[in-house]
Design a protein around this motif. Structure first.
Motif, PDB file in Angstrom:
ATOM      1  N   GLY A  43      16.025 -25.188  14.489  1.00  0.00           N
ATOM      2  CA  GLY A  43      16.793 -23.971  14.294  1.00  0.00           C
ATOM      3  C   GLY A  43      16.000 -22.685  14.376  1.00  0.00           C
ATOM      4  N   CYS A  44      14.699 -22.735  14.584  1.00  0.00           N
ATOM      5  CA  CYS A  44      13.908 -21.513  14.729  1.00  0.00           C
ATOM      6  C   CYS A  44      14.137 -20.953  16.126  1.00  0.00           C
ATOM      7  N   SER A  45      14.545 -19.715  16.189  1.00  0.00           N
ATOM      8  CA  SER A  45      14.763 -19.123  17.503  1.00  0.00           C
ATOM      9  C   SER A  45      13.471 -18.503  18.018  1.00  0.00           C
ATOM     10  N   PRO A  46      13.196 -18.646  19.302  1.00  0.00           N
ATOM     11  CA  PRO A  46      11.991 -18.063  19.866  1.00  0.00           C
ATOM     12  C   PRO A  46      12.085 -16.542  19.859  1.00  0.00           C
ATOM     13  N   HIS A  47      10.973 -15.906  19.703  1.00  0.00           N
ATOM     14  CA  HIS A  47      10.963 -14.450  19.633  1.00  0.00           C
ATOM     15  C   HIS A  47       9.623 -13.926  20.103  1.00  0.00           C
ATOM     16  N   ARG A  48       9.647 -12.827  20.814  1.00  0.00           N
ATOM     17  CA  ARG A  48       8.399 -12.147  21.180  1.00  0.00           C
ATOM     18  C   ARG A  48       7.763 -11.628  19.908  1.00  0.00           C
ATOM     19  N   GLN A  49       6.471 -11.798  19.771  1.00  0.00           N
ATOM     20  CA  GLN A  49       5.809 -11.467  18.524  1.00  0.00           C
ATOM     21  C   GLN A  49       5.339 -10.020  18.470  1.00  0.00           C
ATOM     22  N   SER A  50       5.720  -9.357  17.402  1.00  0.00           N
ATOM     23  CA  SER A  50       5.194  -8.044  17.089  1.00  0.00           C
ATOM     24  C   SER A  50       4.515  -8.178  15.732  1.00  0.00           C
ATOM     25  N   SER A  56       8.977  -5.575   6.528  1.00  0.00           N
ATOM     26  CA  SER A  56       9.569  -5.777   7.858  1.00  0.00           C
ATOM     27  C   SER A  56      10.814  -6.641   7.729  1.00  0.00           C
ATOM     28  N   SER A  57      11.695  -6.530   8.723  1.00  0.00           N
ATOM     29  CA  SER A  57      12.874  -7.395   8.757  1.00  0.00           C
ATOM     30  C   SER A  57      13.290  -7.594  10.200  1.00  0.00           C
ATOM     31  N   GLY A  58      14.075  -8.623  10.425  1.00  0.00           N
ATOM     32  CA  GLY A  58      14.597  -8.881  11.759  1.00  0.00           C
ATOM     33  C   GLY A  58      14.192 -10.229  12.319  1.00  0.00           C
ATOM     34  N   ALA A  59      14.399 -10.371  13.630  1.00  0.00           N
ATOM     35  CA  ALA A  59      14.206 -11.651  14.313  1.00  0.00           C
ATOM     36  C   ALA A  59      12.759 -12.134  14.263  1.00  0.00           C
ATOM     37  N   ALA A  64       8.816 -16.061  12.146  1.00  0.00           N
ATOM     38  CA  ALA A  64       7.609 -16.341  11.368  1.00  0.00           C
ATOM     39  C   ALA A  64       7.933 -17.209  10.157  1.00  0.00           C
ATOM     40  N   GLN A  65       9.016 -16.900   9.460  1.00  0.00           N
ATOM     41  CA  GLN A  65       9.409 -17.697   8.291  1.00  0.00           C
ATOM     42  C   GLN A  65       9.714 -19.133   8.694  1.00  0.00           C
ATOM     43  N   CYS A  66      10.391 -19.285   9.802  1.00  0.00           N
ATOM     44  CA  CYS A  66      10.726 -20.615  10.302  1.00  0.00           C
ATOM     45  C   CYS A  66       9.458 -21.413  10.616  1.00  0.00           C
ATOM     46  N   VAL A  75       8.667 -20.593   2.356  1.00  0.00           N
ATOM     47  CA  VAL A  75       8.994 -19.184   2.169  1.00  0.00           C
ATOM     48  C   VAL A  75      10.362 -19.005   1.500  1.00  0.00           C
ATOM     49  N   GLY A  76      10.996 -20.120   1.154  1.00  0.00           N
ATOM     50  CA  GLY A  76      12.341 -20.035   0.593  1.00  0.00           C
ATOM     51  C   GLY A  76      13.344 -19.854   1.710  1.00  0.00           C
ATOM     52  N   SER A  77      14.327 -19.017   1.476  1.00  0.00           N
ATOM     53  CA  SER A  77      15.364 -18.777   2.479  1.00  0.00           C
ATOM     54  C   SER A  77      14.768 -18.098   3.708  1.00  0.00           C
ATOM     55  N   VAL A  78      15.157 -18.599   4.868  1.00  0.00           N
ATOM     56  CA  VAL A  78      14.776 -17.948   6.127  1.00  0.00           C
ATOM     57  C   VAL A  78      15.838 -16.872   6.345  1.00  0.00           C
ATOM     58  N   ASP A  79      15.507 -15.674   5.845  1.00  0.00           N
ATOM     59  CA  ASP A  79      16.503 -14.602   5.827  1.00  0.00           C
ATOM     60  C   ASP A  79      16.127 -13.388   6.669  1.00  0.00           C
ATOM     61  N   GLY A  80      14.945 -13.429   7.299  1.00  0.00           N
ATOM     62  CA  GLY A  80      14.536 -12.310   8.132  1.00  0.00           C
ATOM     63  C   GLY A  80      14.015 -11.115   7.367  1.00  0.00           C
ATOM     64  N   ILE A  81      13.763 -11.294   6.064  1.00  0.00           N
ATOM     65  CA  ILE A  81      13.232 -10.216   5.234  1.00  0.00           C
ATOM     66  C   ILE A  81      11.841 -10.614   4.757  1.00  0.00           C
ATOM     67  N   PHE A  82      10.849  -9.819   5.097  1.00  0.00           N
ATOM     68  CA  PHE A  82       9.448 -10.097   4.770  1.00  0.00           C
ATOM     69  C   PHE A  82       9.180  -9.550   3.371  1.00  0.00           C
ATOM     70  N   GLY A  83       9.393 -10.421   2.380  1.00  0.00           N
ATOM     71  CA  GLY A  83       9.190 -10.046   0.985  1.00  0.00           C
ATOM     72  C   GLY A  83       7.906 -10.647   0.433  1.00  0.00           C
ATOM     73  N   SER A  84       7.785 -10.636  -0.896  1.00  0.00           N
ATOM     74  CA  SER A  84       6.554 -11.103  -1.548  1.00  0.00           C
ATOM     75  C   SER A  84       6.292 -12.590  -1.320  1.00  0.00           C
TER      76      SER A  84
END
Length: 115
Positions: A43-50, A56-59, A64-66, A75-84
């Motif tokens: 279920g991890c979608s491919p993404h160009r890396q920045s 940070s948030s987004g795809a 990265a979380q995936c 990392v817990g929930s794969v929610d697209g939010i780069f938290g602690s």
């Protein structure tokens, strides 16, 4: 009656994102057997890396979380939010891979995540 199943290539599976067929990219066509390709099967979608870091948030963060989860860094929930929690697991991953430990996912950390 038994359903018929058809084999699907990793590259084809990586192109299906949430029921939407994405345009093929160099990232989606990664070699079969790489962590990124295997993570795509889960279920991890491919993404160009920045470069991403806390706040940070987004795809890119979702990807990265995936991959962190794939490598066993929860990392817990794969929610697209780069938290602690994501930052702490990035630091753990970097430490274990003998990278510079800064909690930022830049070129070297992306390379290791995709190794």
């Amino acid at each position: 009656m038994r359903k018929k199943t058809f084999p699907v290539s990793v590259a084809a599976a990586a192109l299906v994102l949430g029921g939407v067929v994405a345009a093929p990219t160099a990232v989606a066509a990664e070699s079969v057997g790489t962590p990124a390709a295997q993570a795509a099967e889960h279920g991890c979608s491919p993404h160009r890396q920045s470069t991403i870091s806390r706040g940070s948030s987004g795809a890119a963060v979702t990807h990265a979380q995936c991959l962190l989860n794939y490598w066993g860094y929860d990392v817990g929930s794969v929610d697209g939010i780069f938290g602690s929690r994501t930052e702490n697991q990035v630091r753990n991953f970097q430490r274990d891979r003998r990278l510079s430990v800064d909690g930022i996912v830049g070129a070297n950390t992306w390379a290791e995540l995709h190794y």
